[in-house]
Design a protein around this motif. Structure first.
Motif, PDB file in Angstrom:
ATOM      1  N   ASP A   1       1.434   3.476  -3.379  1.00 50.96           N
ATOM      2  CA  ASP A   1       0.901   4.664  -3.344  1.00 50.96           C
ATOM      3  C   ASP A   1       1.929   5.835  -3.973  1.00 50.96           C
ATOM      4  O   ASP A   1       1.554   6.910  -4.920  1.00 50.96           O
ATOM      5  CB  ASP A   1       0.304   5.350  -1.946  1.00 50.96           C
ATOM      6  CG  ASP A   1      -0.866   4.785  -1.303  1.00 50.96           C
ATOM      7  OD1 ASP A   1      -1.644   4.158  -2.381  1.00 50.96           O
ATOM      8  OD2 ASP A   1      -1.020   5.128  -0.364  1.00 50.96           O
TER       9      ASP A   1
ATOM     10  N   LYS B   1       0.605  -1.314  -0.040  1.00 54.78           N
ATOM     11  CA  LYS B   1      -0.008  -0.100  -0.048  1.00 54.78           C
ATOM     12  C   LYS B   1       0.948   1.445   0.064  1.00 54.78           C
ATOM     13  O   LYS B   1       0.628   2.106  -0.756  1.00 54.78           O
ATOM     14  CB  LYS B   1      -0.786  -0.008   1.208  1.00 54.78           C
ATOM     15  CG  LYS B   1      -1.561   1.198   1.350  1.00 54.78           C
ATOM     16  CD  LYS B   1      -2.692   1.180   0.306  1.00 54.78           C
ATOM     17  CE  LYS B   1      -3.785   2.419   0.680  1.00 54.78           C
ATOM     18  NZ  LYS B   1      -3.307   3.809   0.818  1.00 54.78           N
TER      19      LYS B   1
ATOM     20  N   LYS C   1       1.213  -1.362  -7.828  1.00 50.04           N
ATOM     21  CA  LYS C   1       1.079  -2.343  -6.704  1.00 50.04           C
ATOM     22  C   LYS C   1       2.196  -3.375  -7.084  1.00 50.04           C
ATOM     23  O   LYS C   1       2.930  -3.740  -6.151  1.00 50.04           O
ATOM     24  CB  LYS C   1      -0.203  -2.800  -6.435  1.00 50.04           C
ATOM     25  CG  LYS C   1      -1.391  -1.978  -5.650  1.00 50.04           C
ATOM     26  CD  LYS C   1      -2.862  -2.561  -5.526  1.00 50.04           C
ATOM     27  CE  LYS C   1      -3.656  -1.750  -4.702  1.00 50.04           C
ATOM     28  NZ  LYS C   1      -4.812  -2.423  -4.583  1.00 50.04           N
TER      29      LYS C   1
END
Length: 205
Positions: free
Chosen positions: A142, A138, A160
């Motif tokens: 990001d 995560k 990802k």
């Protein structure tokens, strides 16, 4: 600094982690932990009801330490540059710096040492390990989203999956270090991953 009971608990955890990194979870007995930590069986069972409970406490501590490391490195990279691509490259570079100091071929990841025994471990340990990896996916994902928005990649990529690629390169390098007994493998594999990221996001000529 931990005192009293907490100091003993920390000593148990430190001893168990060192043993598991060298012998694996299956190859580490409670008696081995007692000897390395220089404690009595009563002191052990005061803090942990079983080896499984010890294993859970270890992975919880390790996951927390890894999350702290992730956040510290990302924040440092963000302080050193406002550019998302440079932040990612700095982030990788910070791990390279530490890897360059690695001289012990027995280094590795506690979570990785648990993997081949997942079927024997309780579901809570599986959940903790999965959540630890998902946090890295995560946070790095990001950051890669920011990079992709500012630097169109030369090939189709998923943020990802790029984040997973860093974790895979890092963890896979530890396998190389241990099997080949070549500590520099960690730094070298991180360098290859960093080169890949630079080439992926470099402008097409």
């Amino acid at each position: 600094m931990p005192r009293g009971g907490e100091a003993t608990k920390t000593r148990i955890l430190d001893a168990a982690e060192a043993l598991i990194m060298g012998h694996g979870l299956a190859g580490t007995s409670i008696d081995m932990v007692l000897e390395k930590a220089a404690i009595t069986k009563g002191a052990f069972f005061y803090h942990f009801k079983s080896k499984s409970e010890l294993a859970r406490a270890l992975v919880e501590r390790y996951a927390d330490q890894e999350e702290t490391l992730l956040e510290e490195r990302l924040k440092r990279a963000e302080r050193l540059s406002r550019d998302p691509l440079q932040q990612v490259l700095i982030f990788i570079g910070l791990f390279q710096e530490e890897a360059d100091q690695l001289i012990e071929p027995g280094a590795g990841c506690l979570i990785a040492s648990y993997i081949y025994q997942f079927e024997e471990l309780d579901e809570k340990i599986r959940e903790i390990t999965a959540q630890a990896i998902l946090r890295w996916r995560k946070r790095l994902g990001d950051k890669f989203e920011e990079v992709i928005a500012n630097y169109p990649p030369r090939f189709p990529v998923n943020a990802k999956e790029l984040a997973d690629g860093f974790v895979s390169a890092f963890e896979g390098a530890f396998v190389m270090v241990r099997v080949l007994r070549e500590p520099k493998q960690l730094s070298q594999q991180l360098l290859h991953y960093r080169n890949y990221i630079e080439l992926l996001f470099s402008p097409t000529q």
